[in-house]
Design a protein around this motif. Structure first.
Motif, PDB file in Angstrom:
ATOM      1  N   ASP A 143       2.443   7.064   6.393  1.00 46.73           N
ATOM      2  CA  ASP A 143       2.823   7.412   5.020  1.00 46.73           C
ATOM      3  C   ASP A 143       3.566   6.237   4.368  1.00 46.73           C
ATOM      4  O   ASP A 143       3.942   5.273   5.037  1.00 46.73           O
ATOM      5  CB  ASP A 143       3.671   8.686   5.003  1.00 46.73           C
ATOM      6  N   TYR A 145       6.574   5.794   3.101  1.00 43.43           N
ATOM      7  CA  TYR A 145       7.934   5.448   3.537  1.00 43.43           C
ATOM      8  C   TYR A 145       7.907   4.780   4.910  1.00 43.43           C
ATOM      9  O   TYR A 145       8.692   3.868   5.190  1.00 43.43           O
ATOM     10  CB  TYR A 145       8.828   6.688   3.582  1.00 43.43           C
ATOM     11  N   THR A 146       7.008   5.245   5.772  1.00 45.22           N
ATOM     12  CA  THR A 146       6.915   4.647   7.107  1.00 45.22           C
ATOM     13  C   THR A 146       6.390   3.221   7.014  1.00 45.22           C
ATOM     14  O   THR A 146       6.855   2.323   7.717  1.00 45.22           O
ATOM     15  CB  THR A 146       6.021   5.517   8.017  1.00 45.22           C
ATOM     16  N   SER A 178       8.782   4.999  -8.122  1.00 43.16           N
ATOM     17  CA  SER A 178       9.402   5.750  -7.026  1.00 43.16           C
ATOM     18  C   SER A 178       8.694   7.095  -6.811  1.00 43.16           C
ATOM     19  O   SER A 178       8.517   7.541  -5.685  1.00 43.16           O
ATOM     20  CB  SER A 178      10.887   5.984  -7.314  1.00 43.16           C
ATOM     21  N   GLU A 206      12.863  -5.681   0.434  1.00 41.89           N
ATOM     22  CA  GLU A 206      12.542  -5.091   1.723  1.00 41.89           C
ATOM     23  C   GLU A 206      12.054  -6.158   2.706  1.00 41.89           C
ATOM     24  O   GLU A 206      12.335  -6.096   3.891  1.00 41.89           O
ATOM     25  CB  GLU A 206      11.446  -4.024   1.554  1.00 41.89           C
ATOM     26  N   GLY A 212      12.411   3.367  -2.659  1.00 40.01           N
ATOM     27  CA  GLY A 212      11.157   3.529  -1.911  1.00 40.01           C
ATOM     28  C   GLY A 212      10.140   2.437  -2.167  1.00 40.01           C
ATOM     29  O   GLY A 212       9.160   2.307  -1.440  1.00 40.01           O
ATOM     30  N   PRO A 229       1.962   3.617  -1.163  1.00 36.47           N
ATOM     31  CA  PRO A 229       2.923   2.515  -1.123  1.00 36.47           C
ATOM     32  C   PRO A 229       2.738   1.579  -2.322  1.00 36.47           C
ATOM     33  O   PRO A 229       1.613   1.371  -2.780  1.00 36.47           O
ATOM     34  CB  PRO A 229       2.600   1.780   0.189  1.00 36.47           C
ATOM     35  N   ASP A 256      12.842   4.944  10.873  1.00 38.91           N
ATOM     36  CA  ASP A 256      12.675   5.757   9.655  1.00 38.91           C
ATOM     37  C   ASP A 256      13.299   5.095   8.432  1.00 38.91           C
ATOM     38  O   ASP A 256      13.309   5.672   7.361  1.00 38.91           O
ATOM     39  CB  ASP A 256      13.285   7.146   9.866  1.00 38.91           C
ATOM     40  N   VAL A 269       5.477   6.490  -4.906  1.00 43.16           N
ATOM     41  CA  VAL A 269       5.749   6.273  -3.477  1.00 43.16           C
ATOM     42  C   VAL A 269       6.015   7.634  -2.816  1.00 43.16           C
ATOM     43  O   VAL A 269       5.471   7.937  -1.749  1.00 43.16           O
ATOM     44  CB  VAL A 269       6.947   5.326  -3.278  1.00 43.16           C
ATOM     45  N   ALA A 270       6.832   8.463  -3.474  1.00 46.62           N
ATOM     46  CA  ALA A 270       7.150   9.779  -2.902  1.00 46.62           C
ATOM     47  C   ALA A 270       5.883  10.619  -2.760  1.00 46.62           C
ATOM     48  O   ALA A 270       5.760  11.431  -1.851  1.00 46.62           O
ATOM     49  CB  ALA A 270       8.172  10.491  -3.780  1.00 46.62           C
ATOM     50  N   ARG A 282       6.856   1.215   4.553  1.00 46.12           N
ATOM     51  CA  ARG A 282       7.987   0.412   4.076  1.00 46.12           C
ATOM     52  C   ARG A 282       8.951   0.119   5.228  1.00 46.12           C
ATOM     53  O   ARG A 282       9.421  -1.017   5.397  1.00 46.12           O
ATOM     54  CB  ARG A 282       8.691   1.173   2.954  1.00 46.12           C
ATOM     55  N   ALA A 283       9.224   1.137   6.043  1.00 44.68           N
ATOM     56  CA  ALA A 283      10.166   0.965   7.157  1.00 44.68           C
ATOM     57  C   ALA A 283       9.603  -0.012   8.188  1.00 44.68           C
ATOM     58  O   ALA A 283      10.331  -0.866   8.707  1.00 44.68           O
ATOM     59  CB  ALA A 283      10.474   2.315   7.792  1.00 44.68           C
TER      60      ALA A 283
END
Ligand SMILES: *[C@@H]1O[C@H](CO)[C@@H](O)[C@H](O)[C@H]1NC(C)=O
Ligand SMILES: *[C@@H]1O[C@H](CO)[C@@H](O)[C@H](O)[C@H]1NC(C)=O
Ligand SMILES: *[C@@H]1O[C@H](CO)[C@@H](O)[C@H](O)[C@H]1NC(C)=O
Ligand SMILES: *[C@@H]1O[C@H](CO)[C@@H](O)[C@H](O)[C@H]1NC(C)=O
Ligand SMILES: *[C@@H]1O[C@H](CO)[C@@H](O)[C@H](O)[C@H]1NC(C)=O
Ligand SMILES: *[C@@H]1O[C@H](CO)[C@@H](O)[C@H](O)[C@H]1NC(C)=O
Ligand SMILES: *[C@@H]1O[C@H](CO)[C@@H](O)[C@H](O)[C@H]1NC(C)=O
Ligand SMILES: *[C@@H]1O[C@H](CO)[C@@H](O)[C@H](O)[C@H]1NC(C)=O
Ligand SMILES: *[C@@H]1O[C@H](CO)[C@@H](O)[C@H](O)[C@H]1NC(C)=O
Length: 888
Positions: free
Chosen positions: A550, A552-553, A288, A503, A320, A296, A601, A291-292, A555-556
């Protein structure tokens, strides 16, 4: 000889659907006496920090031996062993109390996530042209390849069993300029998870097939089977974390992940995991953090789908992290080995077979059937009649069923048989398990082939069977039974804390890829292990096309551009969607992920349980295109899944869980919205959970918010929630038999009767096999198993008669007067459907030893979302009384 291709193709499907058996329940194992510590931020793992830490442990007589430095920008710590023969894990609380230690964890062991589904074969060579590989068609990777997007310039880090980079499809070399340009072997061949890793700079390995198969799914180049990886022009960085057998410790996994991160991988993928379902395990925490920090990470969702709901896996369950579920390939590629036969020295034909584990050498023998009835249930299960001919020099044909393969083997071996051909009593083929030393070769043919031979023999004809082992045919027939649906083995969530996982899903069932040359070069494997590198490849395509995205994006986007699939239970497809906690965002769509102008998001919306119900969720919709887009919102429910089989039960049901079609109703702040180019808008989502559900069965509802843009973008945002309060769910149910007392010397963990007397050696405080009492029993071993996960499990010692008269040190814990917690407890973050042991040497967690006497242990497990300070939020159960004595 003429080989009829149509016959071969028709035969093949039965060969490959042979093995998707999930086998035994996974156990989450820890390394005895092995620990990971994370130091406080200010500390680095300078050698003086390390040596003062170890000398402090040495002062405490823990006898530490160093295992690994874990020194990166994201995690500063060490892993080590203390003497596992010492008094048990008083160690952990002592270490946690040290000022320089932020946190200590036992070292957990993890495994790869795959199954073998087909025999291997040696490949030759040749190259393919345009991409028609079935999995690439499924994930729309073919369209990106057609546009020349092949991962050029991206680096994918694969954390796995190492790789055979000498394989021509994997570049044939290692180092700068090669496809496998970077990497490291963190462990060496002999590492098994429990011993000390021996690293070296070369990630080559051919003793395991897993890493080579995974790497090929990412980046294989042209080859005779006309497929490539998802990103055939990407660079690979290979980090080897498994030896030739065994598991890998999470210290090794943490080191591999931080190494891959610091060495600059664009994406890190690992098809590794173990049942957990909590986000707090150290490996999940580190992933995590990576990822932060911007990279990814794709992780296999796990293969324990058979266990039912709430069975998430580490580190897929990390916040994440992109957890990947498995979808069955729309084709079933298979390598089938063929033999030939002749009838009465005239007509000839060929047949596909699957060798038993003992193999089938090259033979040419007349076929002899035990029975002339090809529907007989228990063929060769009884001794054969005395007038049976000498079976030496014959290939004996036996129908599968009723008794074991070995029983059948022994009955024919009694008449001299050395070679057996079984025929199945069910669709598909299976690898017969024959261990009878008289049998030199065995294999299995299909039920149809067996019946046809039996009929021919019964009609008085002679059959001669010839096996040369060199006739292997590759075929890839359509899978019209499960193709395009979730694999039955794929793991079901949500996590214990109601996070929505996985996910996204990708082709993982029946996947053709590379194998080490020594293992034939190419083969078919199944697992979320195979789905995960596919998504890693898709992320590399996204990175190539849109380097600004990025983690998180990414992943989304992945989670919301997939295509939901309908439910299939392995044989039948239903008209409702598979639950989100099984499929996530559905089947990955690489083309949409690369080209969508519409970016949310979030990857999904979690409505939590009824006690923590999210009354108002939201997502931000961003128009990254160059003109305004108007969006319409709607939703479609997936099936609601019951966790428990019925109202009275506490134990989750196995696959397939009961599904019902009543779903939530979803409302939007506005049914449509216009978003200007480059702008964002927030959409508020409120939801009413489905009504009239049996809430005691822990229903999990889910569905997809459909978002259609006027530019043609079409997104599916998954949502899920739990229509009951998780705190009401039983976590520890004494009717399942847990907790109980067994002996450390019994590795089958049989429960012992009340009043068992144990004798513990004080000379060494280890199990001392030379000392035993009349029953031969030694040290008490507490076994605990849970029906649902628990974040805190206490085991406190009580005097068996309830009187504390002779005990001076008592502690009241959660309202109960006790003698204290036994050493090694409390235990944190345990998954369900998992049992573990804690040996009790008469020592409490403060290091003190209780006198000889009769005791019981009170086990209390905190219910999910329970308050750790409130005794009412625990399930509790005591063991039977047992007596301990000491000898010197
Ligand atoms: C296969 O390999 C052989 C030599 O290893 C080579 O002569 C031949 O051209 C190759 N065939 C193809 C189609 O690449
Ligand atoms: C990848 O890009 C590099 C330049 O960045 C170029 O030299 C190379 O030829 C490209 N490879 C492919 C396969 O397109
Ligand atoms: C690969 O493609 C070549 C050329 O089209 C073809 O001859 C060959 O049979 C294909 N191989 C397989 C395994 O389908
Ligand atoms: C088949 O041929 C072999 C010799 O090649 C002969 O011994 C055998 O009797 C023949 N079997 C039949 C059924 O004709
Ligand atoms: C699947 O394919 C097989 C053979 O191609 C066919 O016999 C069968 O009817 C098909 N099943 C379905 C459900 O389409
Ligand atoms: C659900 O609520 C609990 C309690 O507030 C919280 O700990 C947990 O993180 C929530 N789950 C999600 C997915 O937000
Ligand atoms: C959207 O949800 C987040 C929490 O998920 C919250 O912090 C934020 O305030 C919400 N925004 C709006 C506009 O409601
Ligand atoms: C979006 O389109 C799909 C079909 O392409 C349809 O099923 C769905 O209902 C549509 N959603 C909205 C909000 O129009
Ligand atoms: C204690 O156990 C260790 C190994 O577990 C053994 O080497 C040692 O000899 C034992 N000592 C005594 C006093 O039994």
């Amino acid at each position: 000889m003429l080989f009829n291709i149509a016959t071969l193709l028709a035969l093949a499907p039965s060969v490959l659907s042979a093995v998707t058996d999930n086998g035994a329940k996974k156990q989450r194992n820890v390394v005895p006496g092995g620990y990971i510590v994370e130091f406080e931020d200010v500390m680095s793992v300078a050698s003086d920090t390390k040596s003062s830490f170890y000398s402090e442990l040495a002062d405490k007589k823990m006898n530490p031996t160093h295992r690994m430095d874990l020194s990166s920008s994201l995690f500063k710590g060490l892993s080590f062993h203390v003497d596992s023969g010492l008094d048990q894990t008083v160690v952990a609380s002592d270490i946690q109390a040290m000022p320089l230690v932020r946190k200590v964890w036992p070292i957990s062991l993890y495994d790869t996530q795959d199954f073998v589904t087909a025999p291997y074969v040696n490949g030759s060579n040749s190259t393919g042209s345009s991409d028609v590989f079935s999995t690439h068609l499924m994930g729309h990777v073919d369209r990106l390849h057609a546009e020349g997007l092949t991962g050029n310039g991206t680096t994918v880090a694969v954390i796995d069993t190492g790789i055979d980079y000498l394989h021509p499809a994997l570049g044939g070399c290692f180092g700068p300029g090669c496809k496998v340009a970077y990497g490291y072997d963190l462990v060496g061949d002999d590492y098994d998870g429990t011993n000390t890793p021996v690293p070296d700079p070369d990630p080559y390995s051919s003793c395991n097939d897993h890493g080579t198969h995974v790497a090929g799914i990412v980046a294989a180049g042209p080859n005779p089977y006309n497929f490539t990886g998802v990103v055939p022009d990407a660079t690979l960085a290979i980090y080897r974390v498994f030896g030739c057998s065994g598991s890998s410790g999470d210290d090794v996994l943490i080191d591999a992940f931080t190494r891959a991160y610091e060495e600059g991988a664009d994406i890190i993928t690992a098809s590794i995991g173990g049942a957990n379902g909590w986000t707090e395990e150290p490996w999940s925490v580190v992933v995590s953090r990576i990822v932060a920090a911007g990279t990814p990470c794709t992780l296999a969702a796990g293969n324990d789908g058979s266990e039912g709901l709430f069975y998430g896996s580490s580190a897929a369950d990390g916040i994440g992290v992109i957890a990947v579920g498995s979808i069955d390939n729309i084709e079933s590629p298979v390598f089938t080995t063929y033999g030939i036969y002749s009838v009465d020295n005239s007509t000839t034909g060929q047949f596909g077979y699957l060798e038993a584990a003992i193999g089938m050498p090259n033979i040419s023998l007349p076929l002899w059937a035990v029975s002339e009835d090809s529907t007989i249930p228990g063929d060769a299960c009884e001794p054969l009649p005395a007038n049976t001919p000498d079976l030496a020099g014959k290939l004996v044909l036996i129908r599968r069923g009723t008794c074991t393969f070995d029983t059948k083997a022994a009955n024919v071996a009694a008449f001299g048989a050395q070679y057996i051909m079984f025929y199945n009593n069910a669709p598909s083929l299976t690898s017969a398990s024959v261990t009878d030393p008289d049998i030199l070769g065995a294999a299995m043919v299909s039920a149809e082939q067996g019946a046809s031979w039996v009929a021919t023999l019964a009609a008085g004809s002679a059959i001669q069977v010839t096996i040369t082992g060199d006739l292997t045919v590759f075929s890839s027939p359509a899978n019209n039974v499960t193709g395009g649906h979730m694999s039955t083995f794929t793991m079901w969530n949500p996590t214990n804390e109601a996070y929505v996982k996985p996910e996204i899903s990708a082709p993982g069932g029946n996947i053709l890829s590379t194998l080490p040359l020594a293992q034939g070069g190419y083969g078919v494997l199944s697992g979320t292990s195979m789905a995960t590198p596919f998504v890693a490849g898709v992320v590399a395509l996204m990175k190539q096309a849109r380097p600004d995205l990025d983690a998180y994006t990414i992943r989304a986007i992945l989670g919301t551009t997939g295509h939901p699939v309908t439910f299939n239970d392995g044989t039948t497809t239903y008209d409702y969607l598979a639950p989100v906690v099984q499929q996530g965002g559905g089947e990955v769509d690489a083309y949409a992920a690369v080209y969508t102008s519409t970016v949310l998001d979030v990857a999904n919306l979690a409505f939590n349980d009824t006690a923590h119900f999210v009354k108002e969720a939201n997502f931000t919709i961003t128009n990254r295109g160059s003109s305004d887009i108007t969006y319409n919102f709607d939703y479609v429910n997936a099936a609601t899944a019951y966790t428990l089989p019925d109202d009275g039960s506490t134990q989750p049901q196995t696959f397939p869980p009961d599904l019902v079609t009543s779903g939530a109703s979803v409302h939007f702040s506005s049914g449509s919205i216009s978003v200007a180019a480059g702008k964002s808008e927030v959409v508020i989502v409120t939801l009413s959970p489905p009504e009239n559900l049996a809430t005691a069965r822990i229903p999990v509802y889910s569905g997809f918010i459909t978002i259609n843009g006027t530019n043609g973008d079409s997104l599916n945002l998954p949502y899920a929630g739990i229509a009951s309060s998780l705190k009401d769910a039983t976590v520890l149910d004494p009717s399942t038999g847990y907790p109980y007392i067994t002996s450390t010397s019994d590795n089958t963990f049989v429960p012992l009767d009340p009043g068992t007397v144990f004798t513990i050696s004080l000379a060494n405080a280890t199990v001392n096999d030379t000392i035993s009492n009349s029953t031969g029993l030694l040290v008490p071993n507490l076994r605990i198993g849970l029906v649902m996960g628990s974040s805190l499990i206490r085991a406190d010692l009580l005097p068996s008669n309830g009187t504390y008269g002779t005990y001076s040190n008592t502690t009241t814990i959660l309202g109960v007067k006790t003698l204290g917690a036994i050493a090694g407890t409390p235990t944190l973050y345990q998954p369900r459907a998992n049992a573990w042991s804690t040996a009790f040497y008469g020592v409490l967690d403060d290091g003190s030893r209780v006198p000889a006497g009769t005791y019981s242990i009170l086990v209390r497990a905190l219910r999910i979302f329970g308050d750790a300070t409130n005794p009412d939020d625990y399930d509790s159960a005591g063991t039977v009384p047992f007596t301990i004595r000491y000898v010197h």
